[in-house]
Design a protein around this motif. Structure first.
Motif, mmCIF file in Angstrom:
data_model
loop_
_atom_site.group_PDB
_atom_site.id
_atom_site.type_symbol
_atom_site.label_atom_id
_atom_site.label_comp_id
_atom_site.label_asym_id
_atom_site.label_seq_id
_atom_site.Cartn_x
_atom_site.Cartn_y
_atom_site.Cartn_z
ATOM 1 N N ALA A 182 0.810 -1.223 0.000
ATOM 2 C CA ALA A 182 0.000 0.000 0.000
ATOM 3 C C ALA A 182 0.842 1.271 0.000
ATOM 4 N N ASP A 183 2.074 1.170 0.510
ATOM 5 C CA ASP A 183 2.903 2.372 0.581
ATOM 6 C C ASP A 183 3.869 2.500 -0.595
ATOM 7 N N ARG A 184 3.764 1.608 -1.570
ATOM 8 C CA ARG A 184 4.688 1.653 -2.715
ATOM 9 C C ARG A 184 4.171 2.629 -3.757
ATOM 10 N N ARG A 185 4.980 3.586 -4.125
ATOM 11 C CA ARG A 185 4.610 4.546 -5.153
ATOM 12 C C ARG A 185 4.699 3.885 -6.523
ATOM 13 N N ILE A 186 3.818 4.284 -7.420
ATOM 14 C CA ILE A 186 3.759 3.663 -8.746
ATOM 15 C C ILE A 186 3.715 4.744 -9.820
ATOM 16 N N ALA A 187 4.419 4.502 -10.910
ATOM 17 C CA ALA A 187 4.479 5.441 -12.034
ATOM 18 C C ALA A 187 4.245 4.691 -13.328
ATOM 19 N N VAL A 188 3.587 5.330 -14.261
ATOM 20 C CA VAL A 188 3.406 4.820 -15.617
ATOM 21 C C VAL A 188 4.203 5.703 -16.568
ATOM 22 N N VAL A 189 5.004 5.091 -17.418
ATOM 23 C CA VAL A 189 5.755 5.825 -18.440
ATOM 24 C C VAL A 189 5.391 5.243 -19.794
ATOM 25 N N THR A 190 4.827 6.052 -20.678
ATOM 26 C CA THR A 190 4.528 5.580 -22.029
ATOM 27 C C THR A 190 5.724 5.836 -22.945
ATOM 28 N N GLY A 191 5.753 5.127 -24.069
ATOM 29 C CA GLY A 191 6.895 5.242 -24.968
ATOM 30 C C GLY A 191 8.179 4.809 -24.297
ATOM 31 N N ALA A 192 8.083 3.763 -23.454
ATOM 32 C CA ALA A 192 9.195 3.386 -22.584
ATOM 33 C C ALA A 192 10.154 2.375 -23.198
ATOM 34 N N SER A 193 9.971 2.020 -24.457
ATOM 35 C CA SER A 193 10.819 0.982 -25.046
ATOM 36 C C SER A 193 12.179 1.498 -25.495
ATOM 37 N N SER A 194 12.367 2.822 -25.513
ATOM 38 C CA SER A 194 13.655 3.367 -25.940
ATOM 39 C C SER A 194 13.742 4.832 -25.534
ATOM 40 N N GLY A 195 14.906 5.416 -25.761
ATOM 41 C CA GLY A 195 15.098 6.860 -25.630
ATOM 42 C C GLY A 195 14.710 7.443 -24.280
ATOM 43 N N ALA A 208 5.225 1.229 -20.510
ATOM 44 C CA ALA A 208 4.227 0.987 -21.555
ATOM 45 C C ALA A 208 4.765 1.412 -22.916
ATOM 46 N N ALA A 209 4.607 0.550 -23.892
ATOM 47 C CA ALA A 209 4.983 0.839 -25.281
ATOM 48 C C ALA A 209 4.502 -0.322 -26.136
ATOM 49 N N ARG A 210 4.728 -0.229 -27.437
ATOM 50 C CA ARG A 210 4.249 -1.287 -28.327
ATOM 51 C C ARG A 210 5.197 -2.481 -28.395
ATOM 52 N N ARG A 211 6.493 -2.248 -28.222
ATOM 53 C CA ARG A 211 7.473 -3.317 -28.426
ATOM 54 C C ARG A 211 7.654 -4.127 -27.142
ATOM 55 N N ALA A 212 6.902 -5.218 -27.051
ATOM 56 C CA ALA A 212 6.850 -6.011 -25.825
ATOM 57 C C ALA A 212 8.201 -6.603 -25.450
ATOM 58 N N ASP A 213 9.006 -7.011 -26.429
ATOM 59 C CA ASP A 213 10.283 -7.643 -26.113
ATOM 60 C C ASP A 213 11.212 -6.672 -25.387
ATOM 61 N N ARG A 214 11.270 -5.444 -25.853
ATOM 62 C CA ARG A 214 12.110 -4.446 -25.191
ATOM 63 C C ARG A 214 11.581 -4.119 -23.796
ATOM 64 N N LEU A 215 10.266 -4.061 -23.671
ATOM 65 C CA LEU A 215 9.673 -3.745 -22.371
ATOM 66 C C LEU A 215 9.992 -4.808 -21.343
ATOM 67 N N GLU A 216 9.930 -6.072 -21.754
ATOM 68 C CA GLU A 216 10.215 -7.159 -20.824
ATOM 69 C C GLU A 216 11.644 -7.055 -20.302
ATOM 70 N N GLU A 217 12.579 -6.743 -21.187
ATOM 71 C CA GLU A 217 13.978 -6.583 -20.769
ATOM 72 C C GLU A 217 14.108 -5.426 -19.773
ATOM 73 N N LEU A 218 13.455 -4.315 -20.079
ATOM 74 C CA LEU A 218 13.520 -3.143 -19.205
ATOM 75 C C LEU A 218 12.886 -3.444 -17.853
ATOM 76 N N ALA A 219 11.712 -4.061 -17.868
ATOM 77 C CA ALA A 219 11.009 -4.363 -16.621
ATOM 78 C C ALA A 219 11.837 -5.283 -15.735
ATOM 79 N N THR A 220 12.495 -6.253 -16.339
ATOM 80 C CA THR A 220 13.360 -7.151 -15.566
ATOM 81 C C THR A 220 14.522 -6.377 -14.960
ATOM 82 N N GLU A 221 15.087 -5.470 -15.747
ATOM 83 C CA GLU A 221 16.238 -4.677 -15.282
ATOM 84 C C GLU A 221 15.887 -3.813 -14.080
ATOM 85 N N ILE A 222 14.711 -3.176 -14.112
ATOM 86 C CA ILE A 222 14.368 -2.192 -13.077
ATOM 87 C C ILE A 222 13.399 -2.722 -12.031
ATOM 88 N N GLY A 223 12.986 -3.981 -12.170
ATOM 89 C CA GLY A 223 12.025 -4.528 -11.221
ATOM 90 C C GLY A 223 10.641 -3.930 -11.369
#
Length: 255
Positions: free
Chosen positions: A5-18, A37-52
């Protein structure tokens, strides 16, 4: 998964690059659980794993896709959403108005304006729910001044600016900050290359002779600073350029 409940959450669109990917990393370092969030799921999965964080394959121009993003955020954080960074955007083509491609103009307006609106509309109730939500729209110095060959993009980014200003007026009595960051010359792996349809020579010419253009991390650092100020502090707009760029047309280039 439901976040504490105390964890802050953020959404970033266009997050697959740049700028989007850099912003996701910086916000994660600042303690946010980031939904990338972005269209390229493969890049997003790598990023999500990297940053938790959490990957969310999303097309901001699709209402159904954006609705799915909102549902995901609600499942992760029933308390609401702390930060939304509307970064998805892009420039396509650089032809004069007399030779403009109608489809390119539609694509630019669709992603830079309609997409921003759809994501904001879908997530706004969750931003209000936290009692201290923040929206950062990533605009451009192209949203402040016209230049030859850029009419489609400048029109779209002027739209980003005006939507931001209007939203701030409309939410004046709500616990949501509405901000815009407007970068000037930022060298990323894809922006200019996409604009010139893969023509690397034209893309490289944009930055030719500029010793130190901004990079994605510079903009991400500024966004993170903006959203981590106390909730009563609102940066209406931040214009950020490299020192070498005094104005849109005045750039110091070394021989």
């Amino acid at each position: 998964m439901t976040l504490p409940a105390d964890r802050r959450i953020a959404v970033v669109t266009g997050a697959s690059s740049g700028i989007g990917a850099a912003t996701a990393r910086h916000l994660a370092q600042a303690g946010y659980h980031v939904v990338a969030a972005a269209r390229r799921a493969d890049r997003l999965e790598e990023l999500a794993t990297e940053i938790g964080g959490t990957a969310a394959a999303t097309d901001v121009t699709s209402e159904d896709s954006v609705a799915a993003l909102a549902d995901l955020v609600a499942e992760l954080s029933p308390r609401g959403l702390d930060v939304l960074v509307n970064n998805a955007g892009g420039a396509f083509g650089a032809t004069p108005v007399a030779q403009a491609d109608s489809d390119q103009w539609r694509r630019m307006y669709d992603v830079n304006v309609i997409g921003l609106m759809q994501v904001t509309r879908a997530l706004l109730p969750q931003l209000i729910a936290t009692g201290a939500g923040t929206i950062v729209n990533v605009g451009s110095t192209a949203g402040r001044i016209a230049y030859e060959g850029g009419a489609g993009y400048t029109a779209a980014k002027h739209g980003t600016q005006v939507v931001t200003e209007t939203l701030r007026l409309e939410l004046w009595d709500q616990p949501v900050r509405v901000m815009e960051i407007a970068p000037g010359m930022v060298r990323t792996d894809e922006f200019a290359l996409v604009r010139f349809e893969g023509d690397r020579e034209k893309a490289e010419a944009v930055y030719a002779g500029v010793a130190e253009p901004l990079v994605a991390d510079d903009v991400a650092d500024a966004i993170t600073f903006m959203v981590t100020r106390p909730p009563h502090v609102n940066f209406d707009e931040v214009v950020i350029r490299p020192r070498a760029q005094a104005a849109q047309h005045k750039v110091h280039r070394q021989a």
